[in-house]
Design an enzyme around this catalytic site. Structure first.
Site, short mmCIF file in Angstrom:
data_model
loop_
_atom_site.label_atom_id
_atom_site.label_comp_id
_atom_site.label_asym_id
_atom_site.label_seq_id
_atom_site.Cartn_x
_atom_site.Cartn_y
_atom_site.Cartn_z
N GLU A 130 0.80 -1.24 0.00
CA GLU A 130 0.00 0.00 0.00
C GLU A 130 0.83 1.28 0.00
O GLU A 130 0.59 2.21 0.76
CB GLU A 130 -0.95 -0.03 1.21
CG GLU A 130 -1.84 -1.25 1.21
CD GLU A 130 -2.68 -1.41 2.47
OE1 GLU A 130 -2.74 -0.49 3.29
OE2 GLU A 130 -3.29 -2.49 2.63
N ASN A 171 1.97 -5.13 -3.10
CA ASN A 171 0.59 -5.49 -2.76
C ASN A 171 -0.22 -4.24 -2.46
O ASN A 171 0.28 -3.33 -1.77
CB ASN A 171 0.64 -6.40 -1.52
CG ASN A 171 -0.69 -7.06 -1.19
OD1 ASN A 171 -1.29 -7.69 -2.05
ND2 ASN A 171 -1.15 -6.90 0.04
N HIS A 207 -10.50 -6.42 -1.64
CA HIS A 207 -11.51 -6.27 -0.57
C HIS A 207 -12.75 -5.67 -1.22
O HIS A 207 -12.79 -4.47 -1.48
CB HIS A 207 -10.97 -5.37 0.54
CG HIS A 207 -9.87 -6.01 1.34
ND1 HIS A 207 -10.07 -7.09 2.16
CD2 HIS A 207 -8.54 -5.73 1.41
CE1 HIS A 207 -8.94 -7.45 2.72
NE2 HIS A 207 -7.98 -6.64 2.27
N GLU A 236 -6.14 -10.89 -0.87
CA GLU A 236 -6.85 -10.66 0.40
C GLU A 236 -8.37 -10.62 0.19
O GLU A 236 -9.09 -9.83 0.80
CB GLU A 236 -6.41 -9.34 1.05
CG GLU A 236 -4.92 -9.22 1.24
CD GLU A 236 -4.50 -7.97 1.99
OE1 GLU A 236 -5.38 -7.29 2.56
OE2 GLU A 236 -3.29 -7.66 2.01
N ASP A 238 -12.30 -10.64 0.09
CA ASP A 238 -13.51 -10.86 0.86
C ASP A 238 -14.62 -10.06 0.17
O ASP A 238 -14.34 -9.10 -0.55
CB ASP A 238 -13.38 -10.49 2.35
CG ASP A 238 -12.56 -9.23 2.62
OD1 ASP A 238 -11.92 -9.17 3.70
OD2 ASP A 238 -12.56 -8.31 1.77
O1 G3I Z 1 -2.84 -8.27 19.01
C1 G3I Z 1 -3.54 -7.17 19.62
C2 G3I Z 1 -4.07 -7.59 20.98
O2 G3I Z 1 -2.98 -7.84 21.84
C3 G3I Z 1 -4.96 -6.47 21.55
O3 G3I Z 1 -5.51 -6.90 22.75
C4 G3I Z 1 -6.05 -6.16 20.52
C5 G3I Z 1 -6.97 -5.05 21.00
O4 G3I Z 1 -6.33 -3.82 20.84
O5 G3I Z 1 -5.45 -5.71 19.30
C6 G3I Z 1 -4.68 -6.77 18.72
O6 G3I Z 1 -4.11 -6.29 17.52
C7 G3I Z 1 -5.04 -6.17 16.47
C8 G3I Z 1 -4.53 -7.03 15.30
O7 G3I Z 1 -5.37 -6.84 14.14
C9 G3I Z 1 -4.53 -8.53 15.67
O8 G3I Z 1 -5.86 -8.97 15.89
C10 G3I Z 1 -5.06 -4.72 16.04
O9 G3I Z 1 -5.68 -3.96 17.07
C11 G3I Z 1 -5.87 -4.57 14.76
O10 G3I Z 1 -5.74 -3.23 14.26
C12 G3I Z 1 -5.29 -5.50 13.69
O11 G3I Z 1 -6.11 -5.37 12.54
C13 G3I Z 1 -5.50 -5.90 11.35
C14 G3I Z 1 -5.44 -4.79 10.31
O12 G3I Z 1 -4.89 -5.31 9.10
C15 G3I Z 1 -4.58 -3.65 10.80
O13 G3I Z 1 -4.60 -2.63 9.83
C16 G3I Z 1 -6.38 -7.03 10.81
O14 G3I Z 1 -6.37 -8.12 11.73
C17 G3I Z 1 -5.87 -7.48 9.45
O15 G3I Z 1 -6.80 -8.40 8.87
C18 G3I Z 1 -5.74 -6.28 8.52
O16 G3I Z 1 -5.19 -6.74 7.34
C19 G3I Z 1 -4.88 -5.72 6.36
C20 G3I Z 1 -3.69 -6.20 5.58
O17 G3I Z 1 -2.61 -6.43 6.45
C21 G3I Z 1 -3.32 -5.21 4.49
N1 G3I Z 1 -4.48 -4.96 3.61
C22 G3I Z 1 -5.65 -4.48 4.33
C23 G3I Z 1 -6.07 -5.51 5.39
C24 G3I Z 1 -7.30 -5.03 6.09
O18 G3I Z 1 -7.02 -3.86 6.80
#
Ligand code: G3I
Length: 317
Positions: A130, A171, A207, A236, A238
């Site tokens: 990105e 990507n 997405h 990715e 969905d």
């Molecule tokens: O691991 C922490 C945990 O310790 C904490 O308790 C919890 C609550 O704050 O947060 C957890 O981290 C989260 C992480 O996912 C793991 O679940 C983050 O807050 C959360 O922001 C993070 O979101 C991820 C997101 O990227 C971040 O931008 C999503 O799971 C993930 O599916 C998403 O994936 C991205 C790709 O990497 C790039 N393309 C877009 C896609 C969707 O945003």
């Protein structure tokens, strides 16, 4: 025993994958069993800088290794996501506290450490994620600030040097069909190829949220990147709808859309499709936008097949 998506994909020499998280992989038998449907995995969060680096001089590879080991044990194609991104940076990394030279050294060290550790293990890397802004030009990130545009070239060179067998991808999202952003990415990657930068492929995230782009245009986009000599992967995917206006037969519409996208992209030369999660209740979407429907994937929250699963299987066939 019914055929799995993996059986069909293996038979046709294509890949069907899912984004995988470490925690359910450790604790949820149904999650592990459901992964038998796939012959490819992407690390959803475990190989991002924030989750990997609890402090500046410390790496914690435990989550990544749980996923990497599972993929190796089950002979799955493994996508590492992602070496260079502006999101999910470590909390200790406050860019303004570093000089440009320090940031450049930090990023170089990060790419070499992580890509180097998995040399010969991780098949494909999303080296840069990105980097193109939604409104044109390159996204204002700490990396652009520290290096200028060349950070993208440098990241691919570092990755190639420490992991020569890995296939290296750029990507991005919102660039699945032919549009201004995919035009911009096309120019970016063409320039990199002309400069001899070691880039092998492009990842179209796909997405499909509130509005769904035309698969015919996506196939055209796939074709033009393939014509550059690049691998093209749907990385990715969905498919969700605005909950308030979702059609009553949205699961059937979702199936039709998934099927058409896979079919047309296969025809256009794409050979890898990764959905962004194993089953609906693991999707990132409810945390991202609560106006969306919450069942964007192929398996429902009981790990049962949805119409979208059947449509993808038929398209792969
Ligand atoms: O691991 C922490 C945990 O310790 C904490 O308790 C919890 C609550 O704050 O947060 C957890 O981290 C989260 C992480 O996912 C793991 O679940 C983050 O807050 C959360 O922001 C993070 O979101 C991820 C997101 O990227 C971040 O931008 C999503 O799971 C993930 O599916 C998403 O994936 C991205 C790709 O990497 C790039 N393309 C877009 C896609 C969707 O945003």
């Amino acid at each position: 025993m019914a055929e799995t998506l993996r059986d069909v994909a293996d038979r046709h020499g294509v890949r069907i994958g899912a984004a995988v998280a470490a925690d359910p992989l450790r604790t949820d038998y149904q999650y592990r069993d459901a992964l038998g449907e796939f012959n490819a995995v992407t690390t959803e969060n475990a190989l991002k800088m924030g989750p990997l680096c609890p402090s500046e001089h410390e790496y914690d590879f435990r989550d990544a290794d749980v996923i990497v080991d599972f993929a190796r044990e089950h002979d799955m194609y493994l996508r590492g996501h992602t070496l260079v991104w502006h999101n999910q940076l470590p909390e200790w990394l406050l860019p303004w506290q570093y000089t440009d030279a320090e940031l450049r050294r930090l990023l170089r060290q990060h790419v070499r450490t992580v890509a180097g550790r998995y040399a010969g293990t991780i098949d494909a890397w999303d080296v840069v994620n990105e980097a193109v802004a939604d409104d044109g030009g390159l996204r204002e990130t700490p990396w652009l600030r520290a290096f200028g545009e060349e950070y993208i070239d440098r990241a691919f060179e570092w990755a190639r040097k420490v992991a020569p067998e890995a296939t290296l991808f750029y990507n991005d999202y919102g660039a699945d069909a032919i549009n201004d952003k995919s035009d911009e990415i096309y120019e970016l990657l063409s320039g990199m190829l002309e400069r001899g930068v070691p880039i092998d492929g492009v990842g179209l995230q796909y997405h499909a949220l509130h509005d769904h782009v035309d698969p015919v245009s996506v196939a055209e986009n796939v074709r033009r990147f393939s014509d550059l000599g690049l691998d093209v992967q749907i990385t990715e995917m969905d498919v969700a709808y605005t909950a308030a206006t979702a059609p009553p037969d949205r699961r059937e519409q979702q199936a039709e859309y998934y099927g058409e996208v896979v079919e047309r992209c296969l025809e256009a030369g794409c050979d890898t499709f990764v959905v962004w999660g194993v089953a609906d209740h693991h999707s990132w979407l409810p945390h991202f936008d609560e106006t969306l429907t919450e069942d964007p994937l192929l398996l429902d929250d009981g790990y049962d097949h949805k119409p979208a699963y059947d449509a993808v299987r038929d398209a792969l066939e």
